[in-house]
Design an enzyme around this catalytic site. Structure first.
Site, PDB file in Angstrom:
ATOM      1  N   GLY A 141     -20.472 -12.991   0.504  1.00 21.11           N
ATOM      2  CA  GLY A 141     -19.709 -12.794   1.730  1.00 21.11           C
ATOM      3  C   GLY A 141     -18.444 -13.630   1.686  1.00 21.11           C
ATOM      4  O   GLY A 141     -17.340 -13.117   1.477  1.00 21.11           O
ATOM      5  N   THR A 168     -19.772  -3.433  10.453  1.00 19.58           N
ATOM      6  CA  THR A 168     -19.546  -3.050  11.849  1.00 19.58           C
ATOM      7  C   THR A 168     -19.065  -1.595  11.914  1.00 19.58           C
ATOM      8  O   THR A 168     -18.304  -1.166  11.042  1.00 19.58           O
ATOM      9  CB  THR A 168     -18.483  -3.995  12.453  1.00 19.58           C
ATOM     10  OG1 THR A 168     -18.965  -5.327  12.333  1.00 19.58           O
ATOM     11  CG2 THR A 168     -18.179  -3.672  13.899  1.00 19.58           C
ATOM     12  N   GLU A 253      -6.915 -10.234  11.756  1.00 20.82           N
ATOM     13  CA  GLU A 253      -8.325 -10.080  12.115  1.00 20.82           C
ATOM     14  C   GLU A 253      -8.819 -11.350  12.807  1.00 20.82           C
ATOM     15  O   GLU A 253      -9.528 -11.300  13.816  1.00 20.82           O
ATOM     16  CB  GLU A 253      -9.153  -9.815  10.843  1.00 20.82           C
ATOM     17  CG  GLU A 253     -10.646  -9.839  11.113  1.00 20.82           C
ATOM     18  CD  GLU A 253     -11.494  -9.418   9.917  1.00 20.82           C
ATOM     19  OE1 GLU A 253     -10.943  -9.117   8.848  1.00 20.82           O
ATOM     20  OE2 GLU A 253     -12.733  -9.398  10.081  1.00 20.82           O
ATOM     21  N   GLN A 347     -26.295 -22.887  31.260  1.00 18.35           N
ATOM     22  CA  GLN A 347     -27.142 -23.941  31.835  1.00 18.35           C
ATOM     23  C   GLN A 347     -27.082 -23.927  33.365  1.00 18.35           C
ATOM     24  O   GLN A 347     -28.073 -24.201  34.038  1.00 18.35           O
ATOM     25  CB  GLN A 347     -26.691 -25.308  31.276  1.00 18.35           C
ATOM     26  CG  GLN A 347     -27.614 -26.458  31.603  1.00 18.35           C
ATOM     27  CD  GLN A 347     -28.936 -26.399  30.841  1.00 18.35           C
ATOM     28  OE1 GLN A 347     -29.085 -25.644  29.897  1.00 18.35           O
ATOM     29  NE2 GLN A 347     -29.899 -27.185  31.279  1.00 18.35           N
TER      30      GLN A 347
HETATM   31  C1  LIG Z   1     -22.612  -9.033  13.178  1.00 20.10           C
HETATM   32  C2  LIG Z   1     -21.829  -9.088  11.916  1.00 20.10           C
HETATM   33  C3  LIG Z   1     -20.798  -8.177  11.714  1.00 20.10           C
HETATM   34  C4  LIG Z   1     -20.094  -8.186  10.522  1.00 20.10           C
HETATM   35  N1  LIG Z   1     -19.143  -7.215  10.268  1.00 20.10           N
HETATM   36  C5  LIG Z   1     -18.615  -7.103   9.029  1.00 20.10           C
HETATM   37  C6  LIG Z   1     -17.786  -5.990   8.675  1.00 20.10           C
HETATM   38  O1  LIG Z   1     -17.481  -5.107   9.507  1.00 20.10           O
HETATM   39  N2  LIG Z   1     -17.334  -5.911   7.401  1.00 20.10           N
HETATM   40  C7  LIG Z   1     -17.628  -6.842   6.454  1.00 20.10           C
HETATM   41  O2  LIG Z   1     -17.196  -6.702   5.319  1.00 20.10           O
HETATM   42  N3  LIG Z   1     -18.389  -7.928   6.762  1.00 20.10           N
HETATM   43  C8  LIG Z   1     -18.905  -8.068   8.019  1.00 20.10           C
HETATM   44  N4  LIG Z   1     -19.709  -9.142   8.331  1.00 20.10           N
HETATM   45  C9  LIG Z   1     -19.987 -10.118   7.300  1.00 20.10           C
HETATM   46  C10 LIG Z   1     -19.356 -11.478   7.533  1.00 20.10           C
HETATM   47  O3  LIG Z   1     -17.974 -11.421   7.372  1.00 20.10           O
HETATM   48  C11 LIG Z   1     -20.051 -12.451   6.573  1.00 20.10           C
HETATM   49  O4  LIG Z   1     -21.369 -12.625   7.047  1.00 20.10           O
HETATM   50  C12 LIG Z   1     -19.327 -13.771   6.470  1.00 20.10           C
HETATM   51  O5  LIG Z   1     -18.098 -13.614   5.810  1.00 20.10           O
HETATM   52  C13 LIG Z   1     -20.164 -14.840   5.729  1.00 20.10           C
HETATM   53  O6  LIG Z   1     -20.650 -14.359   4.528  1.00 20.10           O
HETATM   54  P1  LIG Z   1     -22.210 -14.537   4.179  1.00 20.10           P
HETATM   55  O7  LIG Z   1     -22.974 -13.995   5.316  1.00 20.10           O
HETATM   56  O8  LIG Z   1     -22.453 -13.948   2.848  1.00 20.10           O
HETATM   57  O9  LIG Z   1     -22.438 -16.095   4.131  1.00 20.10           O
HETATM   58  P2  LIG Z   1     -22.243 -17.123   2.825  1.00 20.10           P
HETATM   59  O10 LIG Z   1     -20.942 -16.775   2.230  1.00 20.10           O
HETATM   60  O11 LIG Z   1     -23.477 -16.916   2.002  1.00 20.10           O
HETATM   61  O12 LIG Z   1     -22.237 -18.473   3.543  1.00 20.10           O
HETATM   62  C14 LIG Z   1     -23.417 -19.176   3.912  1.00 20.10           C
HETATM   63  C15 LIG Z   1     -23.022 -20.544   4.481  1.00 20.10           C
HETATM   64  O13 LIG Z   1     -22.337 -21.301   3.466  1.00 20.10           O
HETATM   65  C16 LIG Z   1     -21.079 -21.710   3.945  1.00 20.10           C
HETATM   66  N5  LIG Z   1     -20.102 -21.705   2.861  1.00 20.10           N
HETATM   67  C17 LIG Z   1     -19.895 -20.732   1.934  1.00 20.10           C
HETATM   68  N6  LIG Z   1     -18.893 -21.078   1.126  1.00 20.10           N
HETATM   69  C18 LIG Z   1     -18.445 -22.287   1.547  1.00 20.10           C
HETATM   70  C19 LIG Z   1     -17.423 -23.182   1.108  1.00 20.10           C
HETATM   71  N7  LIG Z   1     -16.614 -22.889   0.077  1.00 20.10           N
HETATM   72  N8  LIG Z   1     -17.259 -24.332   1.772  1.00 20.10           N
HETATM   73  C20 LIG Z   1     -18.042 -24.633   2.820  1.00 20.10           C
HETATM   74  N9  LIG Z   1     -19.010 -23.848   3.284  1.00 20.10           N
HETATM   75  C21 LIG Z   1     -19.224 -22.693   2.651  1.00 20.10           C
HETATM   76  C22 LIG Z   1     -20.685 -20.696   5.007  1.00 20.10           C
HETATM   77  O14 LIG Z   1     -19.735 -21.236   5.898  1.00 20.10           O
HETATM   78  C23 LIG Z   1     -22.044 -20.444   5.648  1.00 20.10           C
HETATM   79  O15 LIG Z   1     -22.303 -21.436   6.585  1.00 20.10           O
HETATM   80  C24 LIG Z   1     -20.376  -9.162   9.541  1.00 20.10           C
HETATM   81  C25 LIG Z   1     -21.385 -10.113   9.787  1.00 20.10           C
HETATM   82  C26 LIG Z   1     -22.110 -10.076  10.935  1.00 20.10           C
HETATM   83  C27 LIG Z   1     -23.222 -11.065  11.111  1.00 20.10           C
END
Ligand SMILES: Cc1cc2nc3c(=O)[nH]c(=O)nc-3n(C[C@H](O)[C@H](O)[C@H](O)COP(=O)(O)OP(=O)(O)OC[C@H]3O[C@@H](n4cnc5c(N)ncnc54)[C@H](O)[C@@H]3O)c2cc1C
Length: 388
Positions: A141, A168, A253, A347
């Site tokens: 992500g 989404t 965005e 709250q």
């Molecule tokens: C409801 C919802 C709607 C969404 N809609 C879309 C959409 O329309 N299109 C789309 O493409 N995506 C979408 N997303 C995806 C969203 O953009 C990703 O979930 C987000 O970018 C985080 O990626 P990940 O979930 O893989 O988390 P990870 O990348 O696995 O991150 C996990 C944790 O590690 C932390 N982390 C990762 N790398 C670092 C770093 N270098 N330094 C510090 N901390 C770090 C993150 O901050 C997080 O806390 C959606 C997500 C949700 C939940």
């Protein structure tokens, strides 16, 4: 005391334009009529109605910052912000307006050929064609450079294989901007390919994902198996531009997320103020307790401060001067404020604040993801720190 409890009345500089204030009114009416009364049903069915998109199009709210020659409203990001603000103020977390209008339409507008713009934008503006953007994959992500979805060229087609998650607008989407690998490893191998997915062989909408909040939003997985997309659907003149295109568009965005964040926080304060005057405990309205009054004084201050910062950022963006670091600041800070303000407002409601039939509970559940999507707030801080 009553004055402390009132959220400040304030007109955003970008909303002083007559045209923008008309959009605010139009959007308010639209959300009041077409969305708010149906939010519980949208949550049950995990999507808005197709008619909701068409109604938004008919009201002139979709693609409002796309030029009129492509069927849009001919406005600026200030007009877009007006719709997003009213959506936040309406407590709507179901219609994927921002993904469709503020994001996908702008990829097409900015990088599309004349033919692509003519083909897709008018139908996006009418609501006939709903947009989605597919970046995130099950295994990556934040680290977008590691996406694995491939688009292999074969004659006049790309053959797309891979899967995306958390997308989404997945149920309604007819147009999906896919972030895919057309070249080698790393950022230079990434391109944006647009697929018209209705009835497209090899395209599959996965299960609706059960989320903590935003239940009315159709968030799903998408799968592509030997899915053929015409080479003419590449965004940009050549392959390998995708990562650059993403980095260039993400500030808008992020700002769009910030507008909704402050709008929702503003609504939470209004709801808490009203409730504090109605609810009695120990023979007096809870607004008579100093703790309640101070909480409301604090959250109304937080929202005003967030709103002024937001207005400054929207103003900069309208002038084309918002940089990536400042957009990241707006995204991380306003969404943190949103979550904190809504939590404190909840709250004030006591146990009723935990009941989903109360809008404050939906605001609470819906807010949490704002710190995660659009780039997590940790990634925002990374980007800001690199600019220092
Ligand atoms: C409801 C919802 C709607 C969404 N809609 C879309 C959409 O329309 N299109 C789309 O493409 N995506 C979408 N997303 C995806 C969203 O953009 C990703 O979930 C987000 O970018 C985080 O990626 P990940 O979930 O893989 O988390 P990870 O990348 O696995 O991150 C996990 C944790 O590690 C932390 N982390 C990762 N790398 C670092 C770093 N270098 N330094 C510090 N901390 C770090 C993150 O901050 C997080 O806390 C959606 C997500 C949700 C939940």
């Amino acid at each position: 005391m009553a004055d402390i409890l009132k959220p400040p009345t304030y007109v955003s500089p970008w909303a002083r334009d007559d045209d923008v204030s008309e959009v605010l009114k139009l959007a308010r009416t639209f959300f009041e009529r077409e969305v708010t009364p149906h939010l519980a049903r949208f949550a049950e069915q995990h999507q808005v109605d197709k008619e909701t998109w068409l109604a938004a199009g008919a009201a002139g709210l979709l693609c409002i910052s796309v030029p009129e020659e492509y069927g849009g409203g001919g406005g600026t990001f200030a007009h877009e912000a007006a719709v997003l603000w009213e959506q936040g103020r309406a407590g709507d977390d179901a219609l994927g307006y921002s993904v469709h209008s503020s994001i996908v339409a702008h990829y097409v507008l900015t990088y599309g050929s004349e033919e692509q713009k003519q083909r897709w934008l008018p139908r996006m503006a009418s609501g006939e064609l709903v947009g989605a953007i597919a970046m995130t994959e099950p295994s990556t992500g934040s680290d977008l450079q590691r996406i694995r979805t491939t688009a292999r060229r074969e004659g006049d087609s790309y053959v797309v294989n891979g899967s995306k998650t958390f997308i989404t607008n997945s149920s309604h989407a007819g147009l999906v901007v896919i972030v895919a690998r057309t070249g080698g490893e790393g950022s230079k191998g990434i391109s944006l390919i647009v697929a018209e997915v209705d009835g497209l062989e090899g395209f599959e909408r996965g299960r609706v994902l059960q989320k903590v909040g935003q239940h009315g939003q159709d968030t799903r997985e998408l799968a592509f198996t030997d899915m053929r997309v015409p080479v003419a659907n590449l965004l940009g003149e050549e392959e390998g531009q995708g990562f650059y295109q993403l980095m260039h568009q993400l500030p808008q965005e992020r700002l769009a997320i910030a507008v909704g964040a402050v709008g929702a926080a503003d609504l939470a304060v209004e709801l808490a103020v009203a409730y504090s005057k109605e609810r009695e405990a120990f023979g007096a309205p809870i607004a008579s307790f100093q703790n309640t009054r101070f909480t409301l004084a604090e959250v109304s201050t937080d929202v005003l401060a967030a709103r002024t910062f937001l207005d400054w950022c929207v103003g900069l963006h309208v002038e084309g001067r918002l940089d990536a670091a400042t957009a990241s600041r707006a995204k991380y800070w306003t969404t943190d404020v949103q979550c904190d303000v809504i939590d404190r407002c909840l709250q004030v409601f006591g146990g009723y604040g935990y009941m989903l039939e109360y809008p404050i509970a939906r605001l609470y559940a819906g807010a949490r993801v704002q710190k995660i999507y659009g780039g997590t707030n940790e990634i925002m801080k990374e980007l800001i720190s690199r600019s220092l």
